[in-house]
Write a protein that holds these residues in place. Structure first.
Motif, PDB file in Angstrom:
ATOM      1  N   ILE A   1       0.839  -1.206   0.000  1.00  0.00           N
ATOM      2  CA  ILE A   1       0.000   0.000   0.000  1.00  0.00           C
ATOM      3  C   ILE A   1       0.867   1.246   0.000  1.00  0.00           C
ATOM      4  O   ILE A   1       0.629   2.201  -0.749  1.00  0.00           O
ATOM      5  CB  ILE A   1      -0.951  -0.024   1.211  1.00  0.00           C
ATOM      6  CG1 ILE A   1      -1.957  -1.175   1.069  1.00  0.00           C
ATOM      7  CG2 ILE A   1      -1.682   1.308   1.353  1.00  0.00           C
ATOM      8  CD1 ILE A   1      -2.673  -1.528   2.358  1.00  0.00           C
ATOM      9  N   GLU A   2       1.892   1.252   0.852  1.00  0.00           N
ATOM     10  CA  GLU A   2       2.780   2.407   0.946  1.00  0.00           C
ATOM     11  C   GLU A   2       3.503   2.645  -0.380  1.00  0.00           C
ATOM     12  O   GLU A   2       3.768   3.790  -0.759  1.00  0.00           O
ATOM     13  CB  GLU A   2       3.794   2.177   2.076  1.00  0.00           C
ATOM     14  CG  GLU A   2       4.551   3.403   2.523  1.00  0.00           C
ATOM     15  CD  GLU A   2       5.732   3.733   1.622  1.00  0.00           C
ATOM     16  OE1 GLU A   2       6.091   4.923   1.541  1.00  0.00           O
ATOM     17  OE2 GLU A   2       6.300   2.800   1.009  1.00  0.00           O
TER      18      GLU A   2
ATOM     19  N   LYS B   1      -9.323  -2.194   3.030  1.00  0.00           N
ATOM     20  CA  LYS B   1      -9.440  -0.864   3.625  1.00  0.00           C
ATOM     21  C   LYS B   1      -8.766   0.192   2.767  1.00  0.00           C
ATOM     22  O   LYS B   1      -9.264   1.321   2.634  1.00  0.00           O
ATOM     23  CB  LYS B   1      -8.832  -0.868   5.028  1.00  0.00           C
ATOM     24  CG  LYS B   1      -8.904   0.469   5.743  1.00  0.00           C
ATOM     25  CD  LYS B   1      -8.310   0.382   7.146  1.00  0.00           C
ATOM     26  CE  LYS B   1      -8.368   1.733   7.846  1.00  0.00           C
ATOM     27  NZ  LYS B   1      -7.790   1.663   9.213  1.00  0.00           N
ATOM     28  N   HIS B   2      -7.634  -0.181   2.156  1.00  0.00           N
ATOM     29  CA  HIS B   2      -6.863   0.783   1.372  1.00  0.00           C
ATOM     30  C   HIS B   2      -6.998   0.551  -0.137  1.00  0.00           C
ATOM     31  O   HIS B   2      -6.198   1.060  -0.914  1.00  0.00           O
ATOM     32  CB  HIS B   2      -5.393   0.733   1.793  1.00  0.00           C
ATOM     33  CG  HIS B   2      -5.178   1.219   3.204  1.00  0.00           C
ATOM     34  ND1 HIS B   2      -5.009   2.547   3.509  1.00  0.00           N
ATOM     35  CD2 HIS B   2      -5.148   0.533   4.380  1.00  0.00           C
ATOM     36  CE1 HIS B   2      -4.851   2.667   4.820  1.00  0.00           C
ATOM     37  NE2 HIS B   2      -4.930   1.471   5.372  1.00  0.00           N
ATOM     38  N   GLN B   3      -8.002  -0.257  -0.518  1.00  0.00           N
ATOM     39  CA  GLN B   3      -8.360  -0.468  -1.923  1.00  0.00           C
ATOM     40  C   GLN B   3      -7.210  -1.060  -2.744  1.00  0.00           C
ATOM     41  O   GLN B   3      -7.006  -0.695  -3.907  1.00  0.00           O
ATOM     42  CB  GLN B   3      -8.852   0.836  -2.545  1.00  0.00           C
ATOM     43  CG  GLN B   3     -10.099   1.372  -1.855  1.00  0.00           C
ATOM     44  CD  GLN B   3     -10.614   2.663  -2.467  1.00  0.00           C
ATOM     45  OE1 GLN B   3      -9.832   3.492  -2.952  1.00  0.00           O
ATOM     46  NE2 GLN B   3     -11.925   2.854  -2.471  1.00  0.00           N
TER      47      GLN B   3
END
Length: 260
Positions: A190-191, A241-243
């Motif tokens: 995600i990052e 949550k972060h798609q």
């Protein structure tokens, strides 16, 4: 439409009907810079080899002649260690083909190699953990710092060239020994703005003495299995949550739900 493969062990492309080819998978080499403990290449009987120049020319001409739009550099080996791989990739790129590569992205690349990878449509990167020690035990020679550095260098070069940045997919083998690392792996994905996560099933190989050998997650029992499923659910919840889109290979998701 069908996908077909061409590898160092394939004699010709005459068996394929060019009218039905959606994507051509090309194995430039069956050798690799790593020796992952779960991979066929780590077996003592395995011998990798590069595709001969005459066959490479044959593949390129076949692809051009039949206007095959998508080419995937993939196979047992690491395409970016094949001789003249950048020249071959540039030949496809100049002809307007959509290029995807499956790679460990674990080597130090030259500026020419980074520039070539920056022009690919998609990079499928194999990665199970961001933990330094575990990754080195599992993939033997791989360093997460080099992999992440390469991702950023490729994206930066794409911006300099004015071309779309490659879509990046992380592919992870799910196993009893890797699943506990998945929450941190997803957080890093995600990052790093990874586009997709592909959760792959394990093909069990003969064990290597003294190595970190992987075992199927479905081989776990009782509380140990439920704990492994909890690690996986944590990773999936974070992804949702972060798609970060994801998918399981085959029936793995259904098999895990059935056992849980």
């Amino acid at each position: 439409m069908n996908d077909i493969s061409f590898s160092p062990s394939t004699n010709d492309l005459l068996h394929a009907d060019p009218r039905n080819i959606g994507k051509l998978q090309v194995e430039l080499t069956s050798d690799c810079n790593l020796r992952c403990t779960y991979c066929t290449l780590s077996q003592p009987w395995y011998e990798g080899r590069h595709m001969e120049d005459s066959n490479i020319h044959k593949v390129i001409e076949f692809t051009k002649r039949h206007n095959i739009q998508s080419v995937h550099l993939n196979g047992h080996g690491e395409s970016t260690i094949a001789p003249r791989w950048t020249e071959i990739a540039q030949e496809f790129l100049k002809s307007g083909f959509h290029l995807t590569i499956t790679t460990n992205l674990a080597k130090k690349y030259t500026s020419d190699e980074i520039e070539t990878l920056a022009q690919f449509e998609q990079l499928d990167i194999s990665l199970e953990t961001i933990d330094l020690k575990t990754l080195q035990q599992l993939r033997r020679k791989a360093d997460i710092r080099q992999i992440l550095h390469n991702i950023h260098m490729i994206r930066a070069r794409a911006l300099e060239l004015g071309c779309p940045t490659p879509r990046i997919v992380w592919g992870s083998i799910i196993a009893a020994e890797t699943v506990e690392h998945f929450p941190k792996l997803v957080a890093m994905a995600i990052e790093c703005r990874i586009n997709h996560w592909h959760i792959q099933s394990l093909t069990k190989m003969d064990e290597i003495e003294g190595a970190l050998n992987l075992n199927p997650i479905l081989s776990l029992e009782g509380e140990v299995f439920l704990e492994a499923v909890q690690h996986l659910n944590e990773a999936l919840s974070l992804a949702r949550k972060h798609q970060l889109s994801f998918h399981f290979q085959g029936s793995m998701a259904e098999d895990l739900m059935a056992k849980a």
